[in-house]
Design an enzyme around this catalytic site. Structure first.
Site, PDB file in Angstrom:
ATOM      1  N   CYS A 112       0.837  -1.204   0.000  1.00 15.08           N
ATOM      2  CA  CYS A 112       0.000   0.000   0.000  1.00 15.08           C
ATOM      3  C   CYS A 112       0.875   1.259   0.000  1.00 15.08           C
ATOM      4  CB  CYS A 112      -0.922   0.000   1.214  1.00 15.08           C
ATOM      5  SG  CYS A 112      -2.159  -1.301   1.213  1.00 15.08           S
ATOM      6  N   ASP A 117     -28.223   2.155  16.722  1.00 18.01           N
ATOM      7  CA  ASP A 117     -28.304   3.386  15.944  1.00 18.01           C
ATOM      8  C   ASP A 117     -29.199   3.115  14.733  1.00 18.01           C
ATOM      9  OD1 ASP A 117     -27.631   6.007  15.010  1.00 18.01           O
ATOM     10  OD2 ASP A 117     -26.190   5.078  13.655  1.00 18.01           O
ATOM     11  N   ASP A 132     -22.429   3.251  13.719  1.00 18.96           N
ATOM     12  CA  ASP A 132     -21.531   3.305  12.560  1.00 18.96           C
ATOM     13  C   ASP A 132     -20.874   4.654  12.336  1.00 18.96           C
ATOM     14  OD1 ASP A 132     -23.913   4.666  11.665  1.00 18.96           O
ATOM     15  OD2 ASP A 132     -23.168   4.391   9.614  1.00 18.96           O
ATOM     16  N   ASP A 152     -21.257   8.168  17.077  1.00 16.26           N
ATOM     17  CA  ASP A 152     -21.482   6.998  17.935  1.00 16.26           C
ATOM     18  C   ASP A 152     -20.213   6.554  18.660  1.00 16.26           C
ATOM     19  OD1 ASP A 152     -24.188   6.708  17.031  1.00 16.26           O
ATOM     20  OD2 ASP A 152     -23.410   5.817  15.181  1.00 16.26           O
TER      21      ASP A 152
END
Length: 798
Positions: A107, A514, A688, A692
């Protein structure tokens, strides 16, 4: 000329029927997907191929799982141009970025090579450990946004680099553990070479054996003294707190083995156990390093939260001009100019007559799926993105005192509280340590005082009792089950990110869910309408291409073939206009007395009747099934969302979730979790978003679904991959509960087995061969029992 606009798509390649993973990000493919999991990955693969960097796919050590390299649907909203600094007077600029998604050396190579392919780039260097990227180029500072967009197209997320990010990567304790592991591994290998010679050297003379013993001591004793420091410190802390933990058991076993081995070396006994002590330290330190890596994610989560406010802002001068200054230099009372599309990096209020209101996308901090309007004088939260016209902001709190910094502090405190969770192994150690010490002391006194043996001779059976009841058997009882259970969950699409996650998940009794991105898919979709004219949809989508509003984006996705219209003017907070065409709110399009229909856009061309486009944030297909399964498992549920009342009530009703709360701020979510814990509940939080993160960290156990933000995933104990869906959550609870039952069985068996073996040690029959046979057979039985944790259950909800 930039290479960003001249990358040709890569030619299509033959796809093997056995292809199961995305050719770019490595995420599993769904049925019907031939080679790529999404259009973004296909475009990213074409970009890599067009740059001639196909070697990335051969070089990378492991594909990024869970869509880590999957390009985001939206381009980066941050304006990186003001962050670029002039390095020389000949037009050379430099920029430092934090790059999320760097998982291996390949990467790093891809990022550096992709930027180096740009003709004006002078250098590009990325660090895998700190995720820091430094790039320099000759040209205007506006090119910084092009480089950020290039990395986003490859699937990497970028944010401005800051000293906070650097501090998060500096972990002296982690480096000390790695050094201790290196020392222990080196010492164990060398001591083992010497010990093997003694074990097999039946005809070895006493002088040679003594030399081997002292050589093993020369290597082993410094290794035991230095590499065992992490355990010794923890054991001392436990003693000061008047409690026993597993580190105390390990320290006693290692030090006692070293003392007995030194005693045997002094009297030239037949065997020493320096090899066992050093090997034990090496194995336990390897596990401690992995545990540290998991807990370090919490500190990285706080750093990524603070990265939202790092960078520079446009400070208004007394003469009306602006000057770019770092966020750290801004003080309460200063006035800033917030451009369209710019992220608010500081808390403040709207000021001046140039804007009566502001339109902000606050989804990153509040969870609301649609932008909010703020009137002049209303407090504006840091982290929001200006979706409307430019406005002046009067700063009300410095960076270190603002809402984002407060969230980061709450996140860190919550993680520290969670790290104090007592594992099953430590609970067992409270019983093991006093019993083992009492038996060893009794054995020593019995041989020394009762049988008239010398203290050296009495020490051998006493320490042999500690070796046979060594914490190795006890320590492997829980990790063996965890390894099997974690592997089983991974095959079903659940990633376990915290060492004690399964223990806490098994005891959860209340689920807090959520809405946006958790029970729903997290982005609006256009509802079908058979009476709607397709020509109106194409015309409206052509206008919508000029806006970044979530509903406009959804309209474009519903009609991707619509070409972008020219000359479109966006009226902040109202809609889009081109000549006689209008797309926006009911009032903007002249629709009288429009009912409250939630997420709706109207399109009107001249005097023609207005056409309504209604949207909904579609529920996940398995949301209702997952909630029902949680109820069958005995968990109560509630819905806690920052979205509007109507949307939250609808989601709760459709999924069968218990009580619901709308317009919940990040602080309100954290307060609700804290209140549940104060009532003695053990809440499971599923979320998510960045809003949160604090609640996720504060919960008894936390889960983030597929597509969650990096911050939410790093604050969570478990992550659901894309192919798993919410239905995998009750499945994980079943596996966790079974794993806990088996772990307790293993601990009980280890204790009983050791109690049976103690008489042999007390009687002096525990030779190295007997001790090895006892410990190996005990470990084998424990491992075989642990394999039951991974078998397929008859029903996930039992």
């Amino acid at each position: 000329m930039s290479s960003l606009g001249r990358i040709a798509p890569a030619p299509a390649e033959a796809v093997s029927p056995a292809t199961v993973a995305c050719a770019h990000c490595g995420a599993p493919l769904a049925p019907g997907q031939a080679r790529f999991c999404c259009v973004g990955c296909e475009a990213a693969h074409a970009l890599v191929s067009g740059l001639g960097l196909d070697a990335f796919y051969r070089r990378r050590e492991a594909a990024a799982s869970g869509g880590t390299l999957r390009p985001a649907a939206e381009p980066p909203a941050t304006d990186f141009a003001p962050l670029a600094r002039a390095e020389r007077e000949d037009g050379v600029h430099g920029l430092e970025l934090m790059v999320s998604g760097l998982t291996c050396g390949a990467c790093v190579w891809l990022v550096e090579q992709a930027l180096a392919a740009e003709p004006d780039v002078l250098r590009a260097r990325a660090s895998l450990s700190s995720r820091r990227l430094a790039v320099a180029w000759r040209g205007p500072n506006a090119r910084a946004n092009d480089f950020a967009a290039l990395l986003a197209r490859l699937g990497f997320r970028v944010a401005p680099w800051s000293p906070a990010c650097l501090r998060a990567t500096e972990d002296e304790e982690g480096r000390a553990l790695i050094r201790a592991l290196g020392i222990a591994a080196f010492g164990a290998m060398n001591v083992m070479l010497v010990s093997v010679a003694v074990w097999v050297g039946w005809d070895m003379g006493e002088a040679t054996r003594a030399a081997m013993h002292w050589l093993a001591a020369l290597i082993g004793l410094p290794v035991i003294a230095v590499a065992g420091l992490p355990f010794y410190r923890s054991a001392l802390d436990a003693l000061r707190a008047r409690r026993a933990n597993m580190d105390l058991a390990i320290s006693i076993g290692v030090l006692a083995t070293a003392a007995m081995s030194l005693s045997e070396a002094v009297r030239n006994g037949p065997y020493t156990w320096f090899d066992g002590a050093t090997a034990l330290l090496a194995l336990l330190l390897a596990g401690r390093v992995l545990d540290r890596a998991a807990r370090r994610k919490a500190r990285q989560a706080a750093a990524e939260l603070l990265a939202l406010q790092e960078g520079s802002v446009a400070l208004l001068q007394p003469d009306g001009t602006t000057r770019a200054v770092p966020v750290e230099r801004v003080r309460p009372g200063d006035r800033l100019l917030v451009a369209a599309g710019e992220r608010l990096r500081l808390d403040g209020v709207i000021e001046g007559t140039d804007a009566a209101e502001a339109l902000l996308d606050t989804s990153a901090t509040s969870g609301e799926s649609l932008p909010r309007r703020f009137a002049a004088g209303d407090p504006l939260p840091a982290g929001g993105v200006n979706m409307g016209a430019p406005f002046r902001l009067r700063v009300t709190a410095a960076a270190t005192d603002g809402s984002l910094a407060a969230l980061a502090r709450l996140l860190e405190r919550a993680e520290q509280a969670k790290s104090r969770f007592v594992s099953v192994a430590d609970k067992a150690a409270r019983l093991y340590v006093p019993v083992a010490l009492t038996v060893a002391l009794g054995t020593f006194l019995g041989w020394w005082a009762g049988l008239d043996a010398s203290w050296q001779e009495a020490l051998v059976p006493a320490v042999a009792a500690l070796i046979i009841t060594c914490p190795c058997a006890l320590a492997i009882a829980v990790p063996a089950v965890q390894v099997v259970a974690v592997g089983a969950l991974f095959r079903r699409g659940v990633l376990v990110a915290a060492p004690t996650a399964l223990e806490r998940l098994a005891t959860a009794d209340h689920a807090v869910l959520d809405k946006t991105g958790t029970l729903t898919e997290g982005r609006p979709v256009l509802l079908p309408d058979p009476a709607r004219d397709p020509a109106s949809l194409r015309a409206a989508a052509a206008l919508a291409r000029a806006s970044r509003h979530p509903l406009a984006r959804a309209l474009v996705r519903a009609c991707p073939e619509a070409a972008a219209a020219e000359g479109v003017q966006e009226i902040p907070g109202a809609g889009l206009r081109r000549g006689a065409e209008r797309l926006g709110s009911a009032a903007f399009c002249g629709v009288a007395a429009a009912p409250d229909e939630g997420m709706t856009l109207y399109y009107r061309a001249g005097s023609a009747p207005a056409v309504a486009f209604r949207f909904a944030d579609r529920l996940r297909e398995d949301a209702g099934e997952a909630v029902a399964a949680l109820h069958r498992l005995g968990l109560s549920t509630e819905l806690l969302s920052g979205d509007g009342t109507e949307a939250v009530e609808h989601a709760a009703r459709m999924t069968g979730t218990g009580p619901w709360t709308a317009h919940a701020s990040p602080e309100a979510k954290a307060a609700r979790i804290a209140a549940l814990r104060a009532q003695g509940r053990r809440p499971l939080m599923v979320g998510d978003g960045i809003n949160d993160a604090t609640a996720l960290a504060l919960a008894h156990v936390s889960v983030s679904p597929a597509g969650a933000t990096d911050l939410a995933q790093t604050a969570s104990d478990l992550v659901l991959r894309g192919e798993a869906g919410l239905a995998a959550l009750p499945a994980a609870i079943v596996v966790a509960r079974r794993a806990q039952r088996i772990a307790r069985q293993n601990i009980a068996f280890s204790l009983i087995y050791n109690v049976v073996a103690v008489p042999a040690a007390v009687a002096g029959l525990a030779t190295p061969l007997v001790a090895a046979a006892v410990m190996s057979s005990s470990s084998l039985i424990v491992i075989l029992n642990a394999l039951r944790a991974g078998r397929e259950p008859h029903a996930w909800t039992r």
